[in-house]
Every structure is written in structure tokens, then in C-alpha cells.
Design a protein around this motif. Structure first.
Motif, PDB file in Angstrom:
ATOM      1  N   ASP A 140       0.778  -1.173   0.074  1.00 24.72           N
ATOM      2  CA  ASP A 140      -0.048   0.045  -0.103  1.00 24.72           C
ATOM      3  C   ASP A 140       0.618   1.574   0.107  1.00 24.72           C
ATOM      4  OD1 ASP A 140      -2.754  -1.182   0.342  1.00 24.72           O
ATOM      5  OD2 ASP A 140      -1.719  -1.772   2.423  1.00 24.72           O
ATOM      6  N   LEU A 141       2.008   1.193   0.690  1.00 27.87           N
ATOM      7  CA  LEU A 141       2.835   2.135   0.800  1.00 27.87           C
ATOM      8  C   LEU A 141       4.454   1.814   0.388  1.00 27.87           C
ATOM      9  CD1 LEU A 141       3.127   5.208   1.458  1.00 27.87           C
ATOM     10  CD2 LEU A 141       3.696   4.509   3.500  1.00 27.87           C
ATOM     11  N   VAL A 142       5.198   2.472  -0.407  1.00 32.50           N
ATOM     12  CA  VAL A 142       6.550   2.463  -0.216  1.00 32.50           C
ATOM     13  C   VAL A 142       7.079   3.743   0.147  1.00 32.50           C
ATOM     14  CG1 VAL A 142       8.376   1.773  -1.828  1.00 32.50           C
ATOM     15  CG2 VAL A 142       6.061   0.921  -2.507  1.00 32.50           C
ATOM     16  N   TYR A 156      13.226   2.303  -8.447  1.00 33.64           N
ATOM     17  CA  TYR A 156      13.335   1.338  -7.210  1.00 33.64           C
ATOM     18  C   TYR A 156      11.916   0.886  -6.527  1.00 33.64           C
ATOM     19  CZ  TYR A 156      18.469   1.928  -7.267  1.00 33.64           C
ATOM     20  OH  TYR A 156      19.874   2.062  -7.668  1.00 33.64           O
ATOM     21  N   CYS A 157      11.057   2.098  -6.340  1.00 30.81           N
ATOM     22  CA  CYS A 157      10.168   1.787  -5.427  1.00 30.81           C
ATOM     23  C   CYS A 157       8.845   1.749  -6.071  1.00 30.81           C
ATOM     24  CB  CYS A 157      10.242   3.342  -4.433  1.00 30.81           C
ATOM     25  SG  CYS A 157      11.530   3.394  -3.370  1.00 30.81           S
ATOM     26  N   LEU A 158       8.350   2.557  -7.189  1.00 29.79           N
ATOM     27  CA  LEU A 158       7.084   2.185  -7.609  1.00 29.79           C
ATOM     28  C   LEU A 158       6.528   0.976  -8.323  1.00 29.79           C
ATOM     29  CD1 LEU A 158       6.570   5.747  -9.671  1.00 29.79           C
ATOM     30  CD2 LEU A 158       5.235   4.704  -7.933  1.00 29.79           C
ATOM     31  N   PRO A 159       7.637  -0.036  -8.770  1.00 31.27           N
ATOM     32  CA  PRO A 159       7.243  -1.332  -9.023  1.00 31.27           C
ATOM     33  C   PRO A 159       6.778  -2.078  -7.817  1.00 31.27           C
ATOM     34  CG  PRO A 159       8.984  -0.668 -10.028  1.00 31.27           C
ATOM     35  CD  PRO A 159       9.050   0.289  -9.129  1.00 31.27           C
ATOM     36  N   LEU A 160       7.034  -1.799  -6.686  1.00 33.29           N
ATOM     37  CA  LEU A 160       6.661  -2.257  -5.246  1.00 33.29           C
ATOM     38  C   LEU A 160       5.203  -1.936  -4.963  1.00 33.29           C
ATOM     39  CD1 LEU A 160      10.188  -2.222  -3.508  1.00 33.29           C
ATOM     40  CD2 LEU A 160       9.089  -4.231  -4.300  1.00 33.29           C
ATOM     41  N   LYS A 162       1.450  -1.353  -4.984  1.00 29.14           N
ATOM     42  CA  LYS A 162       0.245  -1.989  -5.693  1.00 29.14           C
ATOM     43  C   LYS A 162      -0.663  -0.677  -6.433  1.00 29.14           C
ATOM     44  CE  LYS A 162      -1.864  -3.773  -1.927  1.00 29.14           C
ATOM     45  NZ  LYS A 162      -2.723  -4.431  -1.033  1.00 29.14           N
ATOM     46  N   VAL A 163      -1.441  -0.937  -7.542  1.00 28.97           N
ATOM     47  CA  VAL A 163      -2.346  -0.145  -7.787  1.00 28.97           C
ATOM     48  C   VAL A 163      -3.353   0.670  -6.837  1.00 28.97           C
ATOM     49  CG1 VAL A 163      -3.958   0.550  -9.445  1.00 28.97           C
ATOM     50  CG2 VAL A 163      -1.899  -1.032 -10.160  1.00 28.97           C
ATOM     51  N   GLY A 164      -3.436   1.938  -6.848  1.00 28.03           N
ATOM     52  CA  GLY A 164      -4.335   2.363  -5.665  1.00 28.03           C
ATOM     53  C   GLY A 164      -3.078   2.950  -4.557  1.00 28.03           C
ATOM     54  N   GLU A 213       1.143   8.664  -6.398  1.00 26.64           N
ATOM     55  CA  GLU A 213      -0.027   7.884  -6.199  1.00 26.64           C
ATOM     56  C   GLU A 213       0.259   6.628  -7.455  1.00 26.64           C
ATOM     57  OE1 GLU A 213      -4.714   7.063  -6.618  1.00 26.64           O
ATOM     58  OE2 GLU A 213      -4.046   8.907  -6.568  1.00 26.64           O
ATOM     59  N   LYS A 214       0.154   5.590  -7.317  1.00 26.93           N
ATOM     60  CA  LYS A 214       0.145   4.383  -8.205  1.00 26.93           C
ATOM     61  C   LYS A 214      -1.037   4.444  -8.972  1.00 26.93           C
ATOM     62  CE  LYS A 214       2.716   0.806 -10.012  1.00 26.93           C
ATOM     63  NZ  LYS A 214       3.115  -0.594  -9.239  1.00 26.93           N
ATOM     64  N   ILE A 215      -1.051   4.676 -10.108  1.00 30.28           N
ATOM     65  CA  ILE A 215      -2.482   4.489 -10.961  1.00 30.28           C
ATOM     66  C   ILE A 215      -2.624   3.551 -12.007  1.00 30.28           C
ATOM     67  CG2 ILE A 215      -2.634   7.189 -10.449  1.00 30.28           C
ATOM     68  CD1 ILE A 215      -1.837   7.567 -13.495  1.00 30.28           C
ATOM     69  N   SER A 216      -1.602   3.041 -12.424  1.00 30.65           N
ATOM     70  CA  SER A 216      -1.589   1.705 -13.211  1.00 30.65           C
ATOM     71  C   SER A 216      -0.473   0.821 -13.134  1.00 30.65           C
ATOM     72  CB  SER A 216      -1.536   2.276 -14.669  1.00 30.65           C
ATOM     73  OG  SER A 216      -0.483   2.883 -15.022  1.00 30.65           O
ATOM     74  N   GLN A 217      -0.628  -0.366 -13.501  1.00 33.32           N
ATOM     75  CA  GLN A 217       0.618  -1.204 -13.273  1.00 33.32           C
ATOM     76  C   GLN A 217       1.891  -0.779 -13.885  1.00 33.32           C
ATOM     77  OE1 GLN A 217      -1.141  -5.110 -14.632  1.00 33.32           O
ATOM     78  NE2 GLN A 217      -1.366  -5.735 -12.520  1.00 33.32           N
ATOM     79  N   THR A 218       2.875  -1.147 -13.468  1.00 29.13           N
ATOM     80  CA  THR A 218       4.483  -0.867 -13.840  1.00 29.13           C
ATOM     81  C   THR A 218       4.619  -1.563 -15.160  1.00 29.13           C
ATOM     82  OG1 THR A 218       5.225   0.064 -11.624  1.00 29.13           O
ATOM     83  CG2 THR A 218       6.740  -0.893 -13.375  1.00 29.13           C
ATOM     84  N   PRO A 219       4.964  -1.368 -16.213  1.00 31.63           N
ATOM     85  CA  PRO A 219       5.196  -2.230 -17.305  1.00 31.63           C
ATOM     86  C   PRO A 219       6.207  -3.164 -17.048  1.00 31.63           C
ATOM     87  CG  PRO A 219       5.128   0.033 -18.118  1.00 31.63           C
ATOM     88  CD  PRO A 219       5.141   0.252 -16.680  1.00 31.63           C
ATOM     89  N   THR A 220       6.281  -4.305 -17.399  1.00 27.63           N
ATOM     90  CA  THR A 220       6.833  -5.526 -16.969  1.00 27.63           C
ATOM     91  C   THR A 220       8.462  -5.249 -17.250  1.00 27.63           C
ATOM     92  OG1 THR A 220       6.670  -6.680 -18.974  1.00 27.63           O
ATOM     93  CG2 THR A 220       5.245  -7.203 -17.171  1.00 27.63           C
TER      94      THR A 220
END
Length: 235
Positions: A140-142, A156-160, A162-164, A213-220
């Protein structure tokens, strides 16, 4: 070791209320930090008021933010700032301390056990490697403090997250400049910049909390390996 009354008074100016138990835990944490620092390099700040201001109050100003809830990972946890202080302030937080250096992980385990903190996990991992494993988009939070410049830190951080969820970076006076350089990276990684919350520590040092805010999945394809992230930050 610390002056608990002095720390409580400083915190009260920010409407941060600490219980007697929490103040005792912070005092014990300071003693552990200074003692352990004699054999493992954890911090250059070892005087009581320096620990109160630059480690504890700094971390508590992070911990009191409304986004600090649920399942949190502290990337590059180091000596436990803000992670351990946040766990003391919000005991129900589900906390993972992620730190690649074994000796520091040993300290983090020792400190949490000694302080009686439960609900803490330890990951001896580099964030960019962890995000290619079961930790990807799980939090929920990085959080991250003094790890890298924001364009690098975002990868480093955004891929960890979750969306939302959110990425909350602890930065100093260079926050605005770093943010400008990181806007492209944040977008590519599925994030959206929300706001910067600025304040000054008692000694005058500038601090900023950069909220994404994480609004969409990180590209693979992200995160890349650590060498590529450092040599060629996303733009």
C-alpha cells in the motif's frame, strides 16, 4: 539517552502525540543505535538532540501522514528510519524493512526484537531485484529516505507499490529539482505525482515529502537492473 520531554514538546508543535511507552521505546532505540554503531556503521548522528531531530522527528513527520497505513515497505531501511520509528508510532502497521546489507539487516532484527515490535518482516534484498519477485506490486505504501535521487528512486520503489497505493519519498532541499527530473520516470512506471509536503526541522534543515500515487501497473520491463538504473535514469 534522549530527552523524552524535549522530544515530546517538539512533536507537540506538529500535533504529534506520543505515549509514555512510545517515548520509552524511542529512548531505548537511541541507545541501541549508538551502541551498535560502534561495531557497524549505521549513522554519523549520535548526539541525543541530533537523533531526536534528524532521525526521530524527521521520521515521525513521515509517520503521521494519512497515507502511512496498511502494508508498508521501507526501501533501503538502513538503521530503521523511517521504518522502525513509524512502526513505534503506528503499531498496527504491517511493515517490511528492505535492506541489502546483511549487517544492517542484523541490526534491524535485533532492534525490533529488543523493542518488542511485532508484525515486521525483513527482506535482505535490493529493491530492483525484489520487484521482480513476489514483492512486486504488493504494498500500500513504499517509503525511502536518503537512498538515491528521485528519478532513480522512482524505478526502485514504484514497481513495489500496488495500484491505488502510494510512494512517499523523504527528500531535502533538492526535492523540487529532483521532482522535475523525475516526472517522466514517474509516468512511465505507472505513477502520478500528487503533492509535496514541506517543513523544517528544529535546526532549520528543509525536509520534503514527495507523494506519488500508483495509478496503473508498472510495465514488465521495469525495473531494469541496478547498473542501468543508476547509469541511465528514466526520463
Amino acid at each position: 539517552m534522549i530527552d523524552k520531554n524535549r522530544l515530546a514538546e517538539k512533536c507537540s508543535t506538529w500535533n504529534i502525540a506520543l505515549t509514555g511507552t512510545q517515548l520509552d521505546q524511542l529512548d531505548q532505540y537511541a541507545e541501541l543505535l549508538v551502541s551498535y554503531n560502534q561495531k557497524v556503521n549505521l549513522t554519523a548522528i549520535t548526539d541525543p538532540e541530533g537523533i531526536e531531530d534528524k532521525h526521530f522527528l524527521d521520521s515521525l513527520l513521515f509517520a503521521c501522514q494519512p497515507e502511512v497505513a496498511g502494508k508498508m515497505v521501507d526501501v533501503g531501511a538502513g538503521a530503521g528510519f523511517p521504518g522502525i520509528v513509524t512502526k513505534i508510532y503506528k503499531p498496527h502497521l504491517d511493515l517490511t524493512l528492505m535492506e541489502p546489507t546483511g549487517k544492517r539487516v542484523d541490526f534491524l532484527r535485533y532492534a525490533c526484537e529488543t523493542l518488542g515490535l511485532t508484525g515486521v518482516s525483513f527482506a535482505k534484498e535490493r529493491a530492483e531485484e525484489a520487484a521482480r519477485k513476489s514483492w512486486r506490486e504488493q504494498f500500500d505504501l513504499v517509503s525511502a529516505r536518503a537512498v538515491a535521487a528521485l528519478p532513480v528512486l522512482a524505478e526502485y520503489c514504484l514497481p513495489l507499490a500496488k495500484v491505488g497505493g502510494h510512494f512517499l519519498a523523504m527528500k531535502g532541499a533538492s526535492a523540487a529539482e529532483e521532482l522535475e527530473a523525475a516526472q517522466g520516470a514517474i509516468r512511465k512506471l505507472g505513477g502520478k505525482y500528487r503533492e509535496t509536503r514541506a517543513f523544517h526541522l528544529p535546526g532549520g534543515d528543509a525536509r520534503s515529502l514527495v507523494l506519488v500515487e500508483k495509478i496503473s501497473q508498472t510495465p514488465t520491463v521495469y525495473p531494469r537492473n541496478g547498473g542501468k538504473i543508476a547509469k541511465a535514469p528514466l526520463k
